[in-house]
Design an enzyme around this catalytic site. Structure first.
Site, PDB file in Angstrom:
ATOM      1  N   GLY A  12      48.674  40.590  50.934  1.00  0.00           N
ATOM      2  CA  GLY A  12      48.301  41.963  50.607  1.00  0.00           C
ATOM      3  C   GLY A  12      48.288  42.828  51.870  1.00  0.00           C
ATOM      4  O   GLY A  12      48.827  42.442  52.914  1.00  0.00           O
ATOM      5  N   LYS A  34      50.533  32.647  47.246  1.00  0.00           N
ATOM      6  CA  LYS A  34      50.496  31.873  46.005  1.00  0.00           C
ATOM      7  C   LYS A  34      51.582  32.333  45.019  1.00  0.00           C
ATOM      8  O   LYS A  34      52.132  31.549  44.273  1.00  0.00           O
ATOM      9  CB  LYS A  34      49.111  32.121  45.396  1.00  0.00           C
ATOM     10  CG  LYS A  34      48.658  31.146  44.364  1.00  0.00           C
ATOM     11  CD  LYS A  34      47.212  31.530  43.996  1.00  0.00           C
ATOM     12  CE  LYS A  34      46.725  30.862  42.764  1.00  0.00           C
ATOM     13  NZ  LYS A  34      45.425  31.388  42.317  1.00  0.00           N
ATOM     14  N   ASN A  41      46.818  42.336  44.747  1.00  0.00           N
ATOM     15  CA  ASN A  41      46.123  43.517  44.232  1.00  0.00           C
ATOM     16  C   ASN A  41      46.579  44.791  44.934  1.00  0.00           C
ATOM     17  O   ASN A  41      46.603  45.860  44.341  1.00  0.00           O
ATOM     18  CB  ASN A  41      44.614  43.364  44.434  1.00  0.00           C
ATOM     19  CG  ASN A  41      44.023  42.414  43.419  1.00  0.00           C
ATOM     20  OD1 ASN A  41      44.659  42.095  42.428  1.00  0.00           O
ATOM     21  ND2 ASN A  41      42.813  41.970  43.670  1.00  0.00           N
ATOM     22  N   SER A  42      46.942  44.655  46.216  1.00  0.00           N
ATOM     23  CA  SER A  42      47.348  45.847  46.972  1.00  0.00           C
ATOM     24  C   SER A  42      48.506  46.545  46.275  1.00  0.00           C
ATOM     25  O   SER A  42      48.530  47.775  46.151  1.00  0.00           O
ATOM     26  CB  SER A  42      47.775  45.459  48.383  1.00  0.00           C
ATOM     27  OG  SER A  42      46.750  44.807  49.055  1.00  0.00           O
ATOM     28  N   GLY A  48      44.868  55.486  45.991  1.00  0.00           N
ATOM     29  CA  GLY A  48      45.346  55.873  47.298  1.00  0.00           C
ATOM     30  C   GLY A  48      44.460  55.385  48.423  1.00  0.00           C
ATOM     31  O   GLY A  48      43.815  54.342  48.307  1.00  0.00           O
ATOM     32  N   GLU A 113      38.753  61.468  43.926  1.00  0.00           N
ATOM     33  CA  GLU A 113      38.263  60.354  43.104  1.00  0.00           C
ATOM     34  C   GLU A 113      36.746  60.386  43.105  1.00  0.00           C
ATOM     35  O   GLU A 113      36.119  61.145  43.855  1.00  0.00           O
ATOM     36  CB  GLU A 113      38.812  59.017  43.619  1.00  0.00           C
ATOM     37  CG  GLU A 113      40.288  58.834  43.296  1.00  0.00           C
ATOM     38  CD  GLU A 113      40.830  57.487  43.683  1.00  0.00           C
ATOM     39  OE1 GLU A 113      40.156  56.485  43.430  1.00  0.00           O
ATOM     40  OE2 GLU A 113      41.928  57.452  44.251  1.00  0.00           O
ATOM     41  N   ASP A 208      40.206  31.949  45.070  1.00  0.00           N
ATOM     42  CA  ASP A 208      40.559  30.770  45.890  1.00  0.00           C
ATOM     43  C   ASP A 208      39.978  30.867  47.314  1.00  0.00           C
ATOM     44  O   ASP A 208      39.529  29.860  47.865  1.00  0.00           O
ATOM     45  CB  ASP A 208      42.082  30.623  45.994  1.00  0.00           C
ATOM     46  CG  ASP A 208      42.742  30.530  44.624  1.00  0.00           C
ATOM     47  OD1 ASP A 208      42.183  29.844  43.745  1.00  0.00           O
ATOM     48  OD2 ASP A 208      43.794  31.152  44.429  1.00  0.00           O
ATOM     49  N   HIS A 229      36.012  48.647  36.960  1.00  0.00           N
ATOM     50  CA  HIS A 229      36.660  49.960  36.877  1.00  0.00           C
ATOM     51  C   HIS A 229      36.478  50.454  35.447  1.00  0.00           C
ATOM     52  O   HIS A 229      36.754  49.704  34.499  1.00  0.00           O
ATOM     53  CB  HIS A 229      38.139  49.830  37.227  1.00  0.00           C
ATOM     54  CG  HIS A 229      38.783  51.143  37.527  1.00  0.00           C
ATOM     55  ND1 HIS A 229      39.001  52.094  36.570  1.00  0.00           N
ATOM     56  CD2 HIS A 229      39.243  51.661  38.687  1.00  0.00           C
ATOM     57  CE1 HIS A 229      39.574  53.146  37.141  1.00  0.00           C
ATOM     58  NE2 HIS A 229      39.729  52.916  38.425  1.00  0.00           N
ATOM     59  N   ARG A 275      31.443  54.537  40.173  1.00  0.00           N
ATOM     60  CA  ARG A 275      32.081  53.698  39.148  1.00  0.00           C
ATOM     61  C   ARG A 275      31.107  52.864  38.333  1.00  0.00           C
ATOM     62  O   ARG A 275      31.334  52.614  37.152  1.00  0.00           O
ATOM     63  CB  ARG A 275      33.070  52.747  39.800  1.00  0.00           C
ATOM     64  CG  ARG A 275      34.325  53.458  40.119  1.00  0.00           C
ATOM     65  CD  ARG A 275      35.425  52.521  40.457  1.00  0.00           C
ATOM     66  NE  ARG A 275      36.482  53.386  40.945  1.00  0.00           N
ATOM     67  CZ  ARG A 275      37.412  53.036  41.775  1.00  0.00           C
ATOM     68  NH1 ARG A 275      37.443  51.808  42.236  1.00  0.00           N
ATOM     69  NH2 ARG A 275      38.323  53.889  42.150  1.00  0.00           N
ATOM     70  N   HIS A 332      37.353  44.848  38.852  1.00  0.00           N
ATOM     71  CA  HIS A 332      38.308  45.559  39.705  1.00  0.00           C
ATOM     72  C   HIS A 332      38.239  45.120  41.161  1.00  0.00           C
ATOM     73  O   HIS A 332      39.261  44.828  41.761  1.00  0.00           O
ATOM     74  CB  HIS A 332      38.008  47.055  39.565  1.00  0.00           C
ATOM     75  CG  HIS A 332      38.949  47.945  40.292  1.00  0.00           C
ATOM     76  ND1 HIS A 332      40.312  47.902  40.082  1.00  0.00           N
ATOM     77  CD2 HIS A 332      38.730  48.919  41.228  1.00  0.00           C
ATOM     78  CE1 HIS A 332      40.894  48.820  40.859  1.00  0.00           C
ATOM     79  NE2 HIS A 332      39.966  49.426  41.568  1.00  0.00           N
ATOM     80  N   GLU A 356      39.869  42.176  50.698  1.00  0.00           N
ATOM     81  CA  GLU A 356      38.857  41.936  49.657  1.00  0.00           C
ATOM     82  C   GLU A 356      38.200  40.564  49.797  1.00  0.00           C
ATOM     83  O   GLU A 356      37.063  40.368  49.367  1.00  0.00           O
ATOM     84  CB  GLU A 356      39.519  42.084  48.276  1.00  0.00           C
ATOM     85  CG  GLU A 356      38.510  42.223  47.158  1.00  0.00           C
ATOM     86  CD  GLU A 356      39.158  42.509  45.811  1.00  0.00           C
ATOM     87  OE1 GLU A 356      40.339  42.916  45.769  1.00  0.00           O
ATOM     88  OE2 GLU A 356      38.479  42.323  44.783  1.00  0.00           O
ATOM     89  N   ARG A 367      31.691  49.907  46.097  1.00  0.00           N
ATOM     90  CA  ARG A 367      32.712  50.487  46.984  1.00  0.00           C
ATOM     91  C   ARG A 367      33.067  51.920  46.586  1.00  0.00           C
ATOM     92  O   ARG A 367      33.271  52.219  45.404  1.00  0.00           O
ATOM     93  CB  ARG A 367      33.978  49.631  46.918  1.00  0.00           C
ATOM     94  CG  ARG A 367      35.115  50.145  47.761  1.00  0.00           C
ATOM     95  CD  ARG A 367      36.309  49.240  47.617  1.00  0.00           C
ATOM     96  NE  ARG A 367      36.742  49.198  46.244  1.00  0.00           N
ATOM     97  CZ  ARG A 367      37.762  49.894  45.758  1.00  0.00           C
ATOM     98  NH1 ARG A 367      38.470  50.683  46.545  1.00  0.00           N
ATOM     99  NH2 ARG A 367      38.095  49.799  44.488  1.00  0.00           N
ATOM    100  N   LEU A 373      42.185  49.959  50.470  1.00  0.00           N
ATOM    101  CA  LEU A 373      43.458  49.894  51.191  1.00  0.00           C
ATOM    102  C   LEU A 373      43.203  50.299  52.643  1.00  0.00           C
ATOM    103  O   LEU A 373      43.767  49.737  53.586  1.00  0.00           O
ATOM    104  CB  LEU A 373      44.502  50.828  50.568  1.00  0.00           C
ATOM    105  CG  LEU A 373      44.902  50.566  49.105  1.00  0.00           C
ATOM    106  CD1 LEU A 373      46.063  51.461  48.697  1.00  0.00           C
ATOM    107  CD2 LEU A 373      45.266  49.120  48.870  1.00  0.00           C
TER     108      LEU A 373
HETATM  109  C1  SIN Z   1      42.065  53.818  41.044  1.00  0.00           C
HETATM  110  O1  SIN Z   1      43.188  54.281  41.209  1.00  0.00           O
HETATM  111  O2  SIN Z   1      41.292  54.227  40.183  1.00  0.00           O
HETATM  112  C2  SIN Z   1      41.623  52.680  41.913  1.00  0.00           C
HETATM  113  C3  SIN Z   1      41.455  53.112  43.283  1.00  0.00           C
HETATM  114  C4  SIN Z   1      40.469  52.236  43.986  1.00  0.00           C
HETATM  115  O3  SIN Z   1      39.951  51.309  43.388  1.00  0.00           O
HETATM  116  O4  SIN Z   1      40.159  52.505  45.137  1.00  0.00           O
END
Ligand code: SIN
Length: 490
Positions: A12, A34, A41-42, A48, A113, A208, A229, A275, A332, A356, A367, A373
């Site tokens: 990732g 793997k 997930n990335s 963003g 967001e 893992d 999420h 969230r 999530h 992560e 978070r 990211l």
């Molecule tokens: C999303 O696009 O809702 C996820 C973004 C994040 O989890 O940071």
């Protein structure tokens, strides 16, 4: 035995960001993953990267928003390191060729967001940010110094006397077992999303890293904090992918079947509340058998802004002209993980953790959106810098293979259902021991022993890792008595 300088488990953003720094030097880097290079997930991340780059912003505000979302359970020094270094790391990344979306004036476009006080999220290809970032990093690591080995599962870390000398893997395709000897071993295996029945995570993400780290004697932290999420596209109880929070940032509103706005009166930030708050509210309606939708009537140019969400909806027969996307929450992001510093340092010499898999404390109990990211890029760079400045040679060690052969384990589905019922969005403290006992019934020695490699398949390792991670999460949840952030207990 394959000898390498740096062995990275996972592919990732954290993993690739370390490799892209170190491949400029004369270091041999081996990446073991793997799945394939894009099954992480990335690559699936839509929203963003949050960074205080707009001239209306200040990284001290980014710090405050991160601390508030994390309920101040964050490590404040780590948060300050993350947000203050973010602008320069992102500018350097742009200089390598990364293209983020621009506004009509040709400046970076900043999206919104949940729980951010202003527009701070840079994105690429609309909602294809994660994929575009991974693609750029893959271009940056295209070097003879980097060997990427796909479809190879890490089974156990090679650790003796508190010092790590590499990992043992087995190829899914050929069954070949490989012993790696590495001066630096980096755990970048992602989180635990597949421990739950509905998740935004890739199918390879089964805890893992946490399980291997636990067997190796690594310190773990904050495992009880799992972010759900609020908006996974959900049809007949089955989740089919993420509907980015950026959709709500662009005007999407959560409504019930009668069209009533469900976040009215629940939180001052309504649909853009943290969230955990939004997920709990959607889940409460869902448990009552009500359907919840994301009403996108107020979002202009939906298809252009959200091509990935559009694609997922069309694939599953959702007519976007109806302006209603059926949603429910899904697992999530894991805020907890292998205890590590921002430089990736763990309590085991030579073993590092990033992304992560790591718990650097930046996310606290919950978070802030689009900080993950960022964490992979910034702390990946700090980890690479630390490695460059701290010479280490792995010791030759004697591998003692485990003796355990596992014969009967529950199915993935059973584990997922147990996790959702007992360690999901809402937890019941008086029932926690029940689930802990259930996990322990599959391992009388409480998951501390290694399995025998020859007599257990990769699939058995995966299930055993899921049980180990689930048990550790349940134990952590049973110890935290108060509700805080993503840990909500009644
Ligand atoms: C999303 O696009 O809702 C996820 C973004 C994040 O989890 O940071």
């Amino acid at each position: 035995m394959i000898k390498t300088d740096i062995l990275i488990i996972g592919a990732g953003i954290g993993a690739l960001s370390i490799a892209s720094e170190l491949c400029k030097y004369n270091k041999k880097i081996t990446i073991v993953t793997k799945g394939n290079v894009k099954s992480c997930n990335s690559s699936l991340a839509q929203g963003g990267i949050s960074v205080a780059l707009s001239d209306k912003d200040d990284y001290h505000w980014h710090y405050e928003d991160t601390m508030t979302a994390g309920c101040n359970l964050n490590d404040s020094d780590a948060v300050m390191k993350l947000v203050s270094k973010a602008p320069s790391v992102i500018k350097e990344f742009i200089d390598t060729g990364m293209e983020f979306d621009k506004d009509e004036n040709g400046d970076l476009a900043f999206g919104r967001e949940g729980a951010h006080r202003l527009n701070r999220i840079i994105h690429a290809g609309g909602d294809r940010t994660g994929l575009r970032v991974v693609e750029q990093l893959l271009r940056n690591v295209a070097s003879p110094n980097v060997d990427i080995r796909q479809n190879e599962m890490a089974l156990d870390l090679r650790v003796e006397n508190g010092s790590c000398s590499g990992v043992i893997t087995r190829s899914f395709k050929t069954g070949e077992i490989t012993y790696y000897q590495a001066n630096y071993t980096i755990l970048a295996t992602g989180g635990i999303g597949q421990l739950y029945p509905a998740t935004s995570n890739d199918t390879t993400i089964t805890g893992d890293g946490i399980a291997m780290a636990y067997r190796a004697g690594c310190e773990l932290k904050n495992l009880e904090f799992i972010q759900f999420h609020p908006t996974m596209l959900t049809i007949n109880g089955k989740a089919y992918g993420l509907v980015s929070e950026a959709v709500r940032g662009a005007g999407g509103i959560l409504v019930n079947e009668k069209g009533e706005k469900i976040m009215e009166g629940i939180h001052p930030q309504k649909d853009l509340a943290p969230r955990d708050v939004v997920s709990r509210e959607v889940y409460a309606h869902y448990l009552k058998g009500e359907k919840i939708f994301l009403d996108i009537s107020a979002v202009d140019d939906f298809e252009a802004k959200f091509p990935t969400v559009t694609e997922i909806c069309l694939e599953h027969g959702i007519n976007l002209n109806d302006k209603l996307i059926p949603v429910a929450p899904g697992a999530h992001f894991h805020m907890g993980g292998v205890k590590a510093s921002p430089e990736g340092i763990t309590n085991i010499k030579g073993l590092f953790a990033v992304g992560e898999t790591a718990c650097t404390g930046v996310h606290g109990a919950n978070r802030l959106a689009s900080n993950s990211l960022l964490e992979g890029l910034v702390f990946g760079k700090l980890t690479a810098d630390h490695i460059l400045n701290n010479e280490r040679t792995a010791s030759e060690i004697t591998d003692n293979d485990g003796k355990i052969t596992v014969s009967s384990l529950p199915s993935k589905k059973e584990i997922q259902d147990q996790m959702m019922n007992f360690v999901g969005i809402v937890r019941h403290s008086n029932e926690m021991q029940k689930i802990i006992n259930w996990f322990e019934s599959y391992s009388p020695d409480k998951f501390s022993s290694k399995l025998n490699i020859e007599s257990n398949s990769n699939d058995t390792y995966e299930l055993y890792n899921m049980l180990t991670a689930g048990w550790l999460i349940a134990k952590a949840a049973s110890k935290r008595k108060e509700s805080i952030g993503a840990h909500y207990t009644v």
